[in-house]
Design a protein around this motif. Structure first.
Motif, PDB file in Angstrom:
ATOM      1  N   VAL A 224       6.963  -7.157  -4.534  1.00 21.28           N
ATOM      2  CA  VAL A 224       8.025  -6.178  -4.388  1.00 21.28           C
ATOM      3  C   VAL A 224       7.229  -4.974  -5.222  1.00 21.28           C
ATOM      4  N   ALA A 225       7.507  -3.804  -4.885  1.00 18.06           N
ATOM      5  CA  ALA A 225       6.716  -2.764  -5.415  1.00 18.06           C
ATOM      6  C   ALA A 225       7.769  -1.495  -5.837  1.00 18.06           C
ATOM      7  N   LEU A 226       7.774  -0.772  -6.909  1.00 21.04           N
ATOM      8  CA  LEU A 226       8.537   0.364  -6.983  1.00 21.04           C
ATOM      9  C   LEU A 226       7.758   1.448  -7.406  1.00 21.04           C
ATOM     10  N   GLN A 227       7.525   2.655  -6.232  1.00 24.03           N
ATOM     11  CA  GLN A 227       6.667   3.934  -6.599  1.00 24.03           C
ATOM     12  C   GLN A 227       7.723   4.974  -7.182  1.00 24.03           C
ATOM     13  N   MET A 228       7.324   5.044  -8.370  1.00 24.93           N
ATOM     14  CA  MET A 228       8.337   6.291  -9.166  1.00 24.93           C
ATOM     15  C   MET A 228       7.659   7.507  -9.018  1.00 24.93           C
TER      16      MET A 228
END
Length: 119
Positions: free
Chosen positions: A77-81
């Motif tokens: 899972v990735a979180l692009q901020m």
């Protein structure tokens, strides 16, 4: 379930960072993955979550700036901020929620990764 998070660091206001988390172990039981954060002196809060079917949920404070994504084949899972603000500064934790036989939900946590937004 074991979670390994990566990708934190120091970034200037308005900048971007991408957090990643890899799950291993009894991954078949994972129904929901997400990211929480905890700033100094504050409670841990949900940032974003994504179900195995792709439904997402975001904290109001990050809507339109952060994007959560999940690769079920790679168990990541990735979180692009994007458009990061100083108030996004916190330790970010990867989370997985598993549904066990018998209907019990269990939370798993990765090690925290520090995100600092400062000029």
């Amino acid at each position: 379930v074991q979670l390994q998070a990566s990708g934190g660091g120091l970034v200037q206001p308005g900048g971007s960072l991408r957090l990643s988390c890899a799950a291993s172990g009894s991954i078949f039981s994972i129904k929901l993955m997400g990211w929480y954060r905890q700033a100094p002196g504050k409670q841990r809060e949900l940032v974003a979550a994504i179900a195995s079917g792709g439904i997402t949920n975001y904290a109001d404070s990050v809507k339109g700036r952060f994007t959560i994504s999940r690769d079920n084949a790679k168990n990541t899972v990735a979180l692009q901020m994007n458009s990061l603000k100083p108030e996004d500064t916190a330790v970010y934790y990867c989370n997985a929620k598993s549904l066990l036989s018998g209907g019990t939900w269990v939370d798993y946590w990765g090690q925290g990764t520090l995100v600092t937004v400062s000029s």
